[in-house]
Design a protein around this motif. Structure first.
Motif, PDB file in Angstrom:
ATOM      1  N   SER A  46     -49.971  70.627 104.482  1.00  0.00           N
ATOM      2  CA  SER A  46     -51.200  71.255 104.375  1.00  0.00           C
ATOM      3  C   SER A  46     -51.982  71.221 103.017  1.00  0.00           C
ATOM      4  O   SER A  46     -51.348  70.791 101.825  1.00  0.00           O
ATOM      5  CB  SER A  46     -50.603  73.135 104.201  1.00  0.00           C
ATOM      6  N   GLU A  47     -53.476  71.252 103.113  1.00  0.00           N
ATOM      7  CA  GLU A  47     -54.258  71.118 102.040  1.00  0.00           C
ATOM      8  C   GLU A  47     -54.075  72.124 101.013  1.00  0.00           C
ATOM      9  O   GLU A  47     -54.321  72.062  99.915  1.00  0.00           O
ATOM     10  CB  GLU A  47     -55.622  70.676 102.661  1.00  0.00           C
ATOM     11  N   SER A  48     -53.589  73.090 101.397  1.00  0.00           N
ATOM     12  CA  SER A  48     -53.508  74.380 100.393  1.00  0.00           C
ATOM     13  C   SER A  48     -52.409  74.041  99.420  1.00  0.00           C
ATOM     14  O   SER A  48     -52.338  74.541  98.541  1.00  0.00           O
ATOM     15  CB  SER A  48     -53.379  75.659 101.172  1.00  0.00           C
ATOM     16  N   LEU A  49     -51.464  73.161  99.986  1.00  0.00           N
ATOM     17  CA  LEU A  49     -50.347  73.204  99.055  1.00  0.00           C
ATOM     18  C   LEU A  49     -50.527  71.778  98.468  1.00  0.00           C
ATOM     19  O   LEU A  49     -50.150  71.557  97.204  1.00  0.00           O
ATOM     20  CB  LEU A  49     -48.999  72.861 100.004  1.00  0.00           C
ATOM     21  N   TYR A  50     -51.086  70.707  99.091  1.00  0.00           N
ATOM     22  CA  TYR A  50     -51.537  69.424  98.497  1.00  0.00           C
ATOM     23  C   TYR A  50     -52.861  69.223  98.789  1.00  0.00           C
ATOM     24  O   TYR A  50     -53.370  68.320  99.595  1.00  0.00           O
ATOM     25  CB  TYR A  50     -50.372  68.352  99.230  1.00  0.00           C
ATOM     26  N   PRO A  51     -53.682  69.475  97.704  1.00  0.00           N
ATOM     27  CA  PRO A  51     -55.251  69.361  97.829  1.00  0.00           C
ATOM     28  C   PRO A  51     -55.548  68.056  97.969  1.00  0.00           C
ATOM     29  O   PRO A  51     -56.728  67.553  98.514  1.00  0.00           O
ATOM     30  CB  PRO A  51     -55.909  70.044  96.778  1.00  0.00           C
ATOM     31  N   GLN A  53     -55.254  64.312  99.156  1.00  0.00           N
ATOM     32  CA  GLN A  53     -54.594  63.383 100.121  1.00  0.00           C
ATOM     33  C   GLN A  53     -55.150  62.159 100.373  1.00  0.00           C
ATOM     34  O   GLN A  53     -56.562  62.159 100.233  1.00  0.00           O
ATOM     35  CB  GLN A  53     -54.582  64.258 101.579  1.00  0.00           C
TER      36      GLN A  53
END
Length: 240
Positions: A46-51, A53
């Motif tokens: 998730s991009e909310s956890l790992y912005p 990438q």
């Protein structure tokens, strides 16, 4: 006689139910494996956890559209430099140019070859990779253990060449290297403890835990299918 026939019928019924149970479990395992394979084709954290990438672009990757790679969410690309001392990776310069033109942050990853001395490997890196302050920190992939070498290589020799290569690449890049550390290499050499550099670990879908300290980069999906290329790419996230 009647009791014997009754026992046989009961035993036969139990065996049939057991076989059905085993068949259902096997079918469930096949369905789960098929779902997992299909889901992993496009899965990423998730991009909310790992912005932050990005992706690894291997040296043998075919046509890849870096603009599309950026459009699907990659902020950076690590370009692999083919580890062939004395040879030139003909496609590297073009991959580098196109990645920069797509306005991606760009880094270079060099796969360490334990069968070769560090000097020719670092010479290949310094010849192919420009001194550019805008590049991401160089990454060195430590995955091959040396078991495949034609001539036996001691663990001490491998560790010494790794240290030499790290120092030489860092001197050229002007910044500390990141160690892309394979599980087998770490188990054999304990590099995460002996070399205090940022770590890049690998494990599909699940957070990697085979190093004794926190990691910076995680290869979360080694075979992610996307519109950017016909071949899967390795998807990477940053932990802050």
């Amino acid at each position: 006689m009647a009791r014997t026939r009754s026992r046989r019928r009961t035993g036969g019924t139990l065996r049939r139910w057991m076989l059905r149970g085993v068949a259902l479990l096997a079918l469930a395992a096949i369905v789960f494996a098929a779902w997992f394979w299909w889901d992993m084709r496009t899965w990423r954290p998730s991009e909310s956890l790992y912005p932050e990438q990005g992706a690894v672009v291997r040296s043998d990757t075919g046509a890849l559209n870096f603009v599309t790679l950026k459009a699907i969410g990659a902020q950076f690309a690590y370009l692999e430099l083919a580890p062939e001392p004395g040879a030139i990776d003909e496609g590297f310069a073009e991959r580098y140019r196109r990645a920069r033109a797509a306005q991606l942050q760009v880094g270079v990853i060099y796969p360490f070859d334990p069968c070769q001395r560090a000097d020719p490997q670092s010479q290949l890196f310094t010849r192919m990779v420009p001194r550019d302050a805008g590049l991401l920190p160089p990454a060195i992939a430590l995955t091959a253990t040396g078991d495949q070498c034609a001539e036996p290589v001691s663990e001490a020799a491998v560790e010494n060449e790794v240290l030499t290569l790290v120092n030489q690449i860092e001197m050229h890049a002007g910044k500390p290297a990141i160690l892309k550390l394979g599980k087998a290499f770490e188990q054999r050499h304990g590099t995460a403890t002996s070399l205090q550099r940022d770590l890049w670990l690998m494990r599909d879908r699940a957070r990697p835990d085979y190093a004794p300290r926190p990691w910076l980069l995680w290869s979360a999906n080694s075979q992610m299918v996307s519109e950017a290329a016909e071949e899967p790419v390795e998807w990477v996230v940053v932990q802050r």
